[in-house]
Motif scaffolding. Structure first.
Motif, PDB file in Angstrom:
ATOM      1  N   LEU A  32       0.847  -1.188   0.000  1.00 32.59           N
ATOM      2  CA  LEU A  32       0.000   0.000   0.000  1.00 32.59           C
ATOM      3  C   LEU A  32       0.882   1.237   0.000  1.00 32.59           C
ATOM      4  N   THR A  33       0.612   2.141  -0.932  1.00 28.83           N
ATOM      5  CA  THR A  33       1.282   3.445  -0.956  1.00 28.83           C
ATOM      6  C   THR A  33       0.264   4.518  -0.595  1.00 28.83           C
ATOM      7  N   ILE A  34       0.665   5.367   0.348  1.00 27.83           N
ATOM      8  CA  ILE A  34      -0.199   6.443   0.844  1.00 27.83           C
ATOM      9  C   ILE A  34       0.469   7.769   0.524  1.00 27.83           C
ATOM     10  N   GLY A  35      -0.229   8.651  -0.181  1.00 32.54           N
ATOM     11  CA  GLY A  35       0.301   9.971  -0.514  1.00 32.54           C
ATOM     12  C   GLY A  35      -0.560  11.065   0.081  1.00 32.54           C
ATOM     13  N   HIS A  36      -0.063  12.301   0.006  1.00 30.20           N
ATOM     14  CA  HIS A  36      -0.880  13.435   0.457  1.00 30.20           C
ATOM     15  C   HIS A  36      -1.283  14.265  -0.746  1.00 30.20           C
ATOM     16  N   LEU A  37      -2.578  14.351  -1.009  1.00 27.33           N
ATOM     17  CA  LEU A  37      -3.104  15.125  -2.125  1.00 27.33           C
ATOM     18  C   LEU A  37      -3.286  16.568  -1.672  1.00 27.33           C
ATOM     19  N   GLU A  38      -2.486  17.455  -2.221  1.00 27.36           N
ATOM     20  CA  GLU A  38      -2.395  18.822  -1.705  1.00 27.36           C
ATOM     21  C   GLU A  38      -3.523  19.727  -2.175  1.00 27.36           C
ATOM     22  N   VAL A  39      -3.988  19.562  -3.405  1.00 26.40           N
ATOM     23  CA  VAL A  39      -4.975  20.496  -3.957  1.00 26.40           C
ATOM     24  C   VAL A  39      -6.205  19.734  -4.446  1.00 26.40           C
ATOM     25  N   PRO A  40      -7.345  20.428  -4.528  1.00 26.39           N
ATOM     26  CA  PRO A  40      -8.542  19.774  -5.067  1.00 26.39           C
ATOM     27  C   PRO A  40      -8.391  19.486  -6.556  1.00 26.39           C
ATOM     28  N   HIS A  41      -8.977  18.392  -6.990  1.00 28.54           N
ATOM     29  CA  HIS A  41      -9.002  18.042  -8.414  1.00 28.54           C
ATOM     30  C   HIS A  41     -10.425  18.271  -8.902  1.00 28.54           C
ATOM     31  N   ALA A  54      -4.783  27.897  -3.944  1.00 22.73           N
ATOM     32  CA  ALA A  54      -4.120  27.140  -4.998  1.00 22.73           C
ATOM     33  C   ALA A  54      -5.130  26.830  -6.098  1.00 22.73           C
ATOM     34  N   PRO A  55      -4.672  26.759  -7.338  1.00 19.83           N
ATOM     35  CA  PRO A  55      -5.600  26.382  -8.407  1.00 19.83           C
ATOM     36  C   PRO A  55      -5.938  24.905  -8.322  1.00 19.83           C
ATOM     37  N   GLY A  56      -7.104  24.543  -8.832  1.00 20.82           N
ATOM     38  CA  GLY A  56      -7.466  23.141  -8.874  1.00 20.82           C
ATOM     39  C   GLY A  56      -6.692  22.408  -9.966  1.00 20.82           C
ATOM     40  N   ALA A  57      -6.491  21.106  -9.764  1.00 22.25           N
ATOM     41  CA  ALA A  57      -5.829  20.280 -10.760  1.00 22.25           C
ATOM     42  C   ALA A  57      -6.881  19.544 -11.594  1.00 22.25           C
ATOM     43  N   ASP A  58      -6.472  19.089 -12.744  1.00 23.55           N
ATOM     44  CA  ASP A  58      -7.348  18.377 -13.668  1.00 23.55           C
ATOM     45  C   ASP A  58      -7.868  17.097 -13.007  1.00 23.55           C
ATOM     46  N   PRO A  59      -9.191  16.911 -12.910  1.00 21.42           N
ATOM     47  CA  PRO A  59      -9.720  15.693 -12.300  1.00 21.42           C
ATOM     48  C   PRO A  59      -9.206  14.418 -12.968  1.00 21.42           C
TER      49      PRO A  59
END
Length: 364
Positions: A32-41, A54-59
């Motif tokens: 299992l790899t766990i990351g931190h998603l910083e910005v909304p997609h 911050a700007p949103g990222a492409d969903p």
């Protein structure tokens, strides 16, 4: 069973698979790899005007995270609510669609506090996520979308926000943390606690609340503490045998949101102000990752649990290549190990015993 942890993930640029490809082999090799998603997609563009949005990222980029091997993400951070309730709803819906578990944000505080529980190798891993740096407008409420949080008061009594000097942990938040860990532990075999915490863009330093907060999580029964937010690696320590990664640095951050030449006046002003506040000049070669020059030293946190339940902690060394692509760097293992040791000692942490192998760096 092996768990891998990444720091902040921001994939604003096209070709997300390319930017992740340098670390993806290690991410896929873990159970299992766990990351931190910083910005909304999200495609939503109406920003919440608090702090520097911050700007949103492409969903569509969420699918690249799944292809790279990321199975769960933490969401409680200072930017997840920058595009309001719509941005959070779009993000969690998109994560569910690509099969990535999430925790730390939702339509209510109860949803945000709910742990992600993932089954791997006959065991259940619970993940909890908390924003410790504000802004308060990003925090969820009983009927308000946002993220879960630990309240840490500002020294001057002013607003709680990332740029403030934060020092005193609210006792009620510590009680909430203990309650959440106890509940997660009852449903799982391993509990991971992630804190969005610390002082950004600065070598080595830990804020006064960071070590006490991590120790409180260990006292409550978690099996590993991971930190992110500073965009530069922090030291590692053990408390009662439990590993604490105080700051994982950048997992994969490629964005133009930190350029002084852009349409957003707030972000352009922040890009200029960062140089004054933190005293560094970004390397112009790092167009998509204009961070502290020492942020090229990166790592993936690692936790190995054997059949008898014995835990071994370590990290996989990573180097960030221009303009911002991270890659596994066995050739830089000694350099990065020396760096982690040095910044830990500077921050007042005990020296680590390190074993460098072909698999990475193991700690004790």
């Amino acid at each position: 069973m092996e768990l891998i942890f990444t720091g902040d993930l921001i994939l604003d640029e096209p070709r997300p698979d390319h930017w992740l490809s340098g670390i993806a082999p290690a991410l896929r090799n873990a159970d299992l790899t766990i990351g931190h998603l910083e910005v909304p997609h999200t495609a939503h563009v109406e920003e919440v005007r608090d702090d520097v949005p911050a700007p949103g990222a492409d969903p569509a980029h969420l699918a690249a995270l799944a292809r790279a091997g990321i199975g769960a993400v933490t969401l409680a951070g200072n930017h997840i609510a920058d595009l309001g309730a719509v941005g959070i709803a779009d993000t969690v819906r998109g994560l569910a669609e690509v099969g990535i578990a999430y925790t730390g944000a939702g339509a209510t505080l109860a949803e945000a506090r709910k742990p992600a529980i993932i089954a791997r190798g006959g065991k259940r891993i619970a993940v909890l996520s908390y924003n410790c740096v504000g802004p308060e407008s990003s925090w969820a409420g009983p009927d308000r979308a946002g993220c879960s949080y630990i309240r840490v008061e500002a020294v001057d009594g002013g607003p709680i926000r990332p740029a403030a000097a934060l020092d005193r942990i609210d006792p009620a938040s510590l009680a909430t943390l203990a309650e959440d860990i106890e509940a997660a532990k009852a449903k799982s075999d391993v509990v991971v606690v992630a804190f969005h915490k610390g002082i950004v863009h600065t070598r080595a330093r830990l804020a006064p609340y960071e070590r006490p907060l991590a120790r409180a999580a260990v006292e409550a029964g978690c099996d590993v503490v991971i930190g992110h937010h500073a965009h530069i690696v922090r030291g590692i320590e053990f408390y009662k045998g439990v590993p604490i990664f105080h700051g994982l640095g950048n997992g994969c951050v490629v964005t133009r949101a930190l350029s002084p030449d852009q349409a957003s006046p707030e972000r352009a002003a922040w890009a200029r102000k960062r140089k004054e506040l933190f005293g560094f000049e970004p390397d112009p070669a790092y167009l998509l990752a204009p961070f502290h020059p020492e942020a090229v030293n990166a790592l993936l946190g690692r936790l190995h649990i054997d059949a008898n339940g014995k835990v071994r902690a370590g990290f996989i060394p990573v180097h960030v290549d221009p303009p911002g692509r991270p890659r596994i760097a066995p050739d830089a293992a000694q350099r990065i190990a020396d760096y982690v040791q040095a910044i830990g000692i500077e921050a007042g942490l005990p020296p680590l015993t390190m074993q460098i192998t072909s698999e990475g760096v193991w700690l004790s």
